[in-house]
Every structure is written in C-alpha cells, then in structure tokens.
Design a protein around this motif. Sequence first.
Motif, short mmCIF file in Angstrom:
data_model
loop_
_atom_site.label_atom_id
_atom_site.label_comp_id
_atom_site.label_asym_id
_atom_site.label_seq_id
_atom_site.Cartn_x
_atom_site.Cartn_y
_atom_site.Cartn_z
N ASN A 215 0.87 -1.12 0.00
CA ASN A 215 -0.03 -0.09 0.04
C ASN A 215 0.92 1.32 -0.05
O ASN A 215 0.20 2.45 -0.16
CB ASN A 215 -0.93 0.07 0.93
CG ASN A 215 -0.36 -0.18 2.52
OD1 ASN A 215 0.70 -0.62 2.61
ND2 ASN A 215 -1.04 0.34 3.70
N PHE A 216 2.13 1.10 0.15
CA PHE A 216 3.00 2.15 -0.12
C PHE A 216 3.55 2.34 -1.36
O PHE A 216 4.40 3.18 -1.63
CB PHE A 216 4.17 2.10 0.84
CG PHE A 216 3.91 2.35 2.44
CD1 PHE A 216 3.97 3.75 2.96
CD2 PHE A 216 3.67 1.20 3.26
CE1 PHE A 216 3.79 3.92 4.27
CE2 PHE A 216 3.17 1.61 4.78
CZ PHE A 216 3.40 3.13 5.03
N ALA A 217 3.20 1.47 -2.41
CA ALA A 217 3.92 1.55 -3.53
C ALA A 217 3.52 2.79 -4.51
O ALA A 217 4.36 3.07 -5.37
CB ALA A 217 3.29 0.37 -4.35
N MET A 218 2.41 3.58 -4.39
CA MET A 218 2.17 4.60 -4.86
C MET A 218 1.84 5.74 -4.33
O MET A 218 1.05 5.57 -3.21
CB MET A 218 1.12 4.48 -6.11
CG MET A 218 1.42 3.31 -7.26
SD MET A 218 0.14 3.06 -8.42
CE MET A 218 0.98 1.80 -9.40
N HIS A 219 1.96 6.91 -4.78
CA HIS A 219 1.76 8.27 -4.11
C HIS A 219 0.81 9.02 -4.71
O HIS A 219 0.68 8.89 -5.82
CB HIS A 219 3.00 9.04 -3.93
CG HIS A 219 3.93 9.56 -4.94
ND1 HIS A 219 4.28 8.66 -5.80
CD2 HIS A 219 4.08 10.53 -5.49
CE1 HIS A 219 4.90 9.20 -6.80
NE2 HIS A 219 4.53 10.57 -6.58
#
Length: 542
Positions: A215-219
């Motif tokens: 869930n940290f893969a895209m901002h």
Amino acid sequence: MNDALARQPRPRLTREWWRGATIYQVYPRSFADSNGDGIGDLPGITARLDHIASLGVDAVWLSPFFPSPMNDFGYDVSDYCDVDPIFGTLADFDALVARGHELGLKIIIDQVYAHTSDQHGWFTESRSDRSNAKADWYVWADAKPDGSPPSNWQSVFGGPAWTWDARRRQYYMHNFLSSQPQLNVHNPDVQQALLDTAAFWLDRGVDGFRVDAINFAMHDPALTDNPPAPPGNGLRTRPFDFQLHIHNQSHPDIPLFIERLRALLDSYGERFTVAEVGGTDSDGEMKAFTADDRRFNSAYGFDFLYADRLTPALVREAAERWPEAPGIGWPSWAFSNHDAPRAVSRWAPPHARDAYARMAMLLLLCLRGDVFIYQGEELGLPQVTIGYDDLKDPEAIANWPLTLGRDGARTPMPWCPDSAGLGFSAAKPWLPIGEEHAALAVGVQERQETSMLALTRRLVALRQSSDALLLGEMHVVAAADNVLAFERAVAGERLLCVFNLGEAPVDWRPAQPGAWRVIESVGAVDDWRLGGFAGLVARHVA
C-alpha cells in the motif's frame, strides 16, 4: 449418526494448495548459520528444512535474502535478482528450492516493490541528473520556494519523508529510511522492471510471493499535504503518528499494478501471492487488493500482530470482516512475525506462557483463511529483551526506549541446548540468544511427547485432515467475557471451536451438548468446563 458411521472417511474437497494453507515464516538471519559467521544463511535453512516439513505445514516464506547494505536488514534491496553473499549464492537458493520441493514444501519469497536501497543501480543512475533514462524511476520533487520539503509527509522511521540530494538539487521521497528511496511505481517502465524481477524468481521455481508494504507503492503525484490525525488514545512516538496517511500512500491505481503482477503469476500455473497491508484503512485496502480473483490471492494486516490483548471481541471483529461472499478475498492471519513482539509475551502472564502458547496455537489453526507460524512459535518462544548496546533495528534505535521490539522477535532459533549458540552458530550470533530459550530448544522438545513442538505437529495435522478447518465457513456463536466459540462448517462436516482466553475456569455449553464429540483439546477440559487458557474442538455427530 452412530460413531462407526461418523468415523468413515469422507471424500476430500478439492482446493488450490494455498487456500487454507499453513505457512511457516523463516527469518534467514536468525534461523541457522552454516558457515560460522554468526548470521543465518540459505544452506543453514536447507539443512533444517526437515524440521519445518515435520510440522506438516504447506509452505515456507523466506524473508529477504537479496543483496542489501542491511540498513533495514534486507528490506532495502540493492539487487532484486541475486543473493547477498552473507546468505550464500543463487546456487544455494536453487538447492533450497529443490530440497523444499522434495519434502513437499512450497517456497514463498518476499518481494519489496515500494522502495529500493539507495545503493541499487537504478537509484545510482536516477540521482545522477534529471535527464537520464531512469530519472523518473524514483519520486523526485523540487523544494518549496523557502527550500523546505515538497510536502509535509513523514517517514515511518521518524522525520520528514524527504531527503535533499545535491546531485539533482531536488528532494527524493522515502516512506521509511532515507536510504530506502521510494520507487515511482506510477511509471510503466518501473512496473515492467518489477515484473521482470518477479519472473526471474518464478523461473527459478518459487511458488509465490509475500509482497511487502504494497500500500506504500504509489503516492499522490500532486504531493498534497496530509491532514493531521485526530487526537487519539494511543501514544504517539513518531511524527508519522500525527498524520492521516491519505496522500503519501494508498493510491487508487495500485490495484491496476497488482492485476499485472497476478497475470504474470497465473501464467506460471498455481502460484500464490499474499500482501502485507498496514495502516488505518488496512481492511479496505486488503479487500481492494484481493478482489475479484484478479489481484492478490490473500492479504494479512495487523489485527493481531500489534494487539496488546487477545480478546473474543478482537477475533470476532477480525473474522467477520472476511465473510464468505462474492468478491471478498481470502484472509491470512499471523499472531507473530519479524516485525512484532512475540504474541506469547504480549498476551500471556509470564507464569502461564506455556498454557497460553498452546491455546493460541489451537486458535490460530482453527481460523478461516491461511495461517502463518513464525519461526520459534512452534516452540512457544517468548520475546527476548535486548539492551540498547545490542540493538540492530534502526527503528528501535531511533525510537528508544519506546520500540516495537523487532530485535527481540528476531533472535536466533534455538536448536541444541548443549551446543554453542544453542546450535544456531558456533560464532557469536548477530543478536543475543534468549536466556529462556535453551529449555525450549528443538533438541529438548523432540524428547518430550507432551512438548509444545509435539502439540504443534498434532494441531497442524488436525487442520490438514479437516475440510471444515481448511475451507469451511466461520460463524462466531459466542464472544463475551473470556469465552470465544465459533463453528467451522462445510457440507458433511461441522466443527465447534471453543476457547477460554482468561485465566479463571469457565463453563460454557452449546445449545445441544450431546450433539458434539470433542476431538481435540488443550489445557484443562472437563466436559464443557474449560480451565484457564484452554480450548477444544468438537465435531457435530447428531
């Protein structure tokens, strides 16, 4: 139904190997050292695979063993397609896979797609200037007019999620350590490079992936500031705790990348993916990441991993979030892992750890979903207290003395009570050996018919023999005070699982006690009276 008829074997239901699986997690640095340097390695794991197979589990999950400067002990990858020399070679990995498959074990490895090490060749090229071929492979942004970071985002490990780089005269983003720059997974070229690394390991025979911090893969490309978190009862030890993490993570395009990854794995046959998802909206994200049989097979969050207490209400809430319904994915559960203090030390009074560990193992293996057993959990190992001078975990050091206790859960596996390093290594181990662990070593428990190790084997065998435990629906029938009771059922098999999560004995009876026959129990069980930290499984026979 008479007992003779009830004992007749039923045809087993067909299932994918991973559905309902029991998976054993190995933390390679701490499992077994084959070359005497005080650090566990791949040949050491291979030599001990017989122990894992003896538990009756379906698969082994290996935490990272890739080349890394080890600032975050392998979760800062500097080369996705090789083995760090401290762990061995690619040939050693191939030998591990081959031996695991000989023993009937599937091999699952970690994949870290949200960030790399700052020593990865991709980042070296990306930071060299603003026009190179990989200039947009990481998250770069200009400073604000006053020179401050582009947004207010904070790092999990403390401080701003931005570090200034003089080469590019820009900030780069990092959700974790500053040495773990954030990949720009919005970039199709980055996605393809990650898929290529996945294919590299699939070609070497791995059976699936545990995907770290997906869930940290895209901002949010607009770099919108995060809003403040509302006041809460929890202790805030990091700037990260003061924000709602809406814009630095959890972008709605993440599932589209997951679908590309799933399509790749499906092209290799029956492979398995499980996502690690943490955060305040982990439930919604886990559902999104496992929806519609086009994304991950399963996901597990932190319902139990960071819980201070195990209560009937907690189990009920966690289980009921994953009903058997169209479009709802398949859950996974862990009570302990390499990132959380060991459950027996979080949940059990010190004088009752053995009893509690037995009850907790039965409960874990009765849950609907996949279950993960962390190395040493089959021995009932407690958490080890690590002094400041011996700490290795960067988060523990940064947040001392308010730490998550990751080092204390990562201490070496005890094998032989009379050997140097309890059989883990002849050299000084990279983390201290737990003083209480010698009496719980594998070599000790192998000689005890009533040991925690023997019980774990028996309970895993119970799960493997029961379609209801592997695949059945789960319906909670009681979750009050310290009593937890739920049914697991498929056509032709119905089980009742009852647990006393407290120390005082309790009396609890189902509506028709005579319709049930107890087939397994732990702790003091007399009819339907359960002693402290006791549990039972009963089969419906009427």
